[in-house]
Motif scaffolding. Structure first.
Motif, PDB file in Angstrom:
ATOM      1  N   ARG A  91       0.873  -1.311  -0.038  1.00 36.79           N
ATOM      2  CA  ARG A  91      -0.121  -0.080   0.014  1.00 36.79           C
ATOM      3  C   ARG A  91       0.865   1.160   0.091  1.00 36.79           C
ATOM      4  O   ARG A  91       0.663   2.127  -0.657  1.00 36.79           O
ATOM      5  CB  ARG A  91      -0.809  -0.066   1.147  1.00 36.79           C
ATOM      6  CG  ARG A  91      -2.131  -1.012   1.110  1.00 36.79           C
ATOM      7  CD  ARG A  91      -3.044  -0.775   1.970  1.00 36.79           C
ATOM      8  NE  ARG A  91      -2.755  -0.946   3.441  1.00 36.79           N
ATOM      9  CZ  ARG A  91      -2.458  -1.854   4.317  1.00 36.79           C
ATOM     10  NH1 ARG A  91      -2.808  -3.212   3.803  1.00 36.79           N
ATOM     11  NH2 ARG A  91      -2.107  -1.910   5.449  1.00 36.79           N
ATOM     12  N   ARG A 111      -7.988  -2.021  -6.903  1.00 38.55           N
ATOM     13  CA  ARG A 111      -7.448  -1.593  -5.651  1.00 38.55           C
ATOM     14  C   ARG A 111      -6.671  -0.038  -5.813  1.00 38.55           C
ATOM     15  O   ARG A 111      -6.748   0.748  -4.940  1.00 38.55           O
ATOM     16  CB  ARG A 111      -6.288  -2.448  -4.984  1.00 38.55           C
ATOM     17  CG  ARG A 111      -7.106  -3.822  -4.633  1.00 38.55           C
ATOM     18  CD  ARG A 111      -5.807  -4.637  -3.735  1.00 38.55           C
ATOM     19  NE  ARG A 111      -6.334  -5.820  -3.315  1.00 38.55           N
ATOM     20  CZ  ARG A 111      -6.895  -5.827  -2.049  1.00 38.55           C
ATOM     21  NH1 ARG A 111      -7.056  -4.778  -1.262  1.00 38.55           N
ATOM     22  NH2 ARG A 111      -7.301  -7.081  -1.363  1.00 38.55           N
ATOM     23  N   LEU A 153     -10.130  -1.835   1.262  1.00 36.61           N
ATOM     24  CA  LEU A 153     -10.454  -1.719  -0.082  1.00 36.61           C
ATOM     25  C   LEU A 153     -10.469  -0.030  -0.300  1.00 36.61           C
ATOM     26  O   LEU A 153     -10.069   0.368  -1.026  1.00 36.61           O
ATOM     27  CB  LEU A 153     -11.588  -2.465  -0.536  1.00 36.61           C
ATOM     28  CG  LEU A 153     -11.758  -1.849  -2.101  1.00 36.61           C
ATOM     29  CD1 LEU A 153     -10.702  -2.388  -2.964  1.00 36.61           C
ATOM     30  CD2 LEU A 153     -13.215  -2.388  -2.284  1.00 36.61           C
ATOM     31  N   VAL A 179     -12.756  -8.224  -5.332  1.00 28.49           N
ATOM     32  CA  VAL A 179     -11.267  -8.460  -4.424  1.00 28.49           C
ATOM     33  C   VAL A 179     -11.504  -8.939  -3.090  1.00 28.49           C
ATOM     34  O   VAL A 179     -10.344  -9.497  -2.767  1.00 28.49           O
ATOM     35  CB  VAL A 179     -11.227  -6.762  -4.441  1.00 28.49           C
ATOM     36  CG1 VAL A 179      -9.792  -6.432  -3.466  1.00 28.49           C
ATOM     37  CG2 VAL A 179     -10.886  -5.799  -5.501  1.00 28.49           C
TER      38      VAL A 179
END
Length: 333
Positions: free
Chosen positions: A79, A177, A227, A303
């Motif tokens: 991330r 994402r 998410l 996802v």
């Protein structure tokens, strides 16, 4: 275990090759330890380690391969690197986040193999960083241990390949994402929303419809933050700690999404100042607002793994659900 029966290379191999690897962090930490020991350092500050991790993953993630076994999650490093590549974080900000978010488990569990802590350590953890012990210098001081370094790199390649097999439709998932990551923001304190939400839930848990005790009220994201990367109130509810933990980062079924949509309509029909914010975020009409939430939900279904809910929960008999549905019907007549 008689430690004298094993040499230090055996313990290193046990950690790297036989430790439980649900992510690639242990391999990355191993690489960092080798790199710093070869520089003759006997202490690594957490900031130094964070910078090393950042540079390592920045290069490693160019291959686009997953770093976690669970296909419904991303590691903190993935991330952070994504945000950096999207120009949402500077390098300094990214390294600060690595230091803050990426080391929660790996440093404590590095010396654990099959839930058992090995008797020989390669570093000790302090508040300021890691003290590098002589054991790692002895393992990697000899050129013959080139083989151990290659094993480490091969193990990382192997993990990525294994994780990739579990990640179906990876290109689509990554696009989804990235879309929400780009729109999102860092975590905020969401506990202040309790007072806003409590009255509209009549003191019952969103997921099981049972009464909540004051000491056991959690604020939860219905569509997981994993998410959507935001803390907007349209997606926040109150729940028991157990229900929150059970749901975790799974995606609840459609009944809960319909309940969330109705809850938001109830908030909008109230005179609370949050009404205007919800309209701005979700749309001016009930139809637009429903379409917005279902679009996010449909993306999430591609996802995230599903969660069927708390055993025994039935929306038909949910007193909270029936209460605000009755209110909506009454206000629309």
């Amino acid at each position: 275990m008689n430690i004298k029966e094993y040499n230090k290379e055996d313990f290193w191999r046990a950690v790297i090759l036989y430790g439980l690897n649900q992510a690639t962090y242990k391999i990355a930490l191993g690489e960092s330890l080798i790199r710093f020991s070869e520089k003759g350092k006997n202490f690594i500050s957490m900031n130094e380690l964070a910078e090393d991790f950042f540079n390592m993953y920045l290069d490693r993630l160019k291959n686009g391969k997953p770093q976690l076994a669970n296909p419904n999650r991303k590691t903190a490093m993935e991330r952070i690197i994504s945000l950096y590549n999207l120009n949402k974080l500077s390098k300094t900000q990214a390294i600060e986040r690595v230091e803050r978010e990426a080391f929660n488990d790996v440093i404590e569990r590095f010396h654990t193999v099959d839930k058992v802590e090995i008797p020989l350590k390669f570093y000790e953890k302090t508040k300021e960083g890691l003290v590098i012990l002589d054991n790692i210098y002895e393992v990697f001081s000899d050129a013959k241990n080139f083989e151990l370094k290659q094993e480490l790199k091969s193990r990382w390649d192997l993990l990525e390949s294994a994780f990739e097999i579990k990640h179906g439709e990876s290109e689509l998932i990554n696009d989804i994402r990235k879309f929400y990551l780009l729109k999102g923001y860092e975590r905020t304190d969401i506990t202040h929303n309790r007072s806003v939400l409590y009255g509209y839930q009549n003191g019952v848990c969103f997921y099981c419809a049972e009464l909540m005790m004051e000491k056991d009220i959690h604020v939860d994201h219905v569509i997981p933050r994993q998410l959507i990367h935001n803390d907007e109130v349209w997606n926040l509810v109150l729940s028991h700690g157990y229900c929150n933990t059970s749901k975790s980062d799974y995606l609840p079924n459609k009944n809960y999404i319909l309940k969330l949509i109705e809850r938001n309509e109830y908030l909008i029909k109230s005179n609370h100042p949050i009404s205007n914010k919800l309209k701005l975020q979700l749309g001016n009409t009930p139809k637009h607002r429903m379409s917005f939430v279902f679009k996010v939900y449909e993306d999430a279904q591609k996802v995230l793994a599903p969660w069927t809910g708390i055993n025994g929960y039935n929306p038909v008999t949910d007193p909270f659900y029936k209460t605000f549905v009755r209110e909506l019907i009454y206000n629309n007549t």
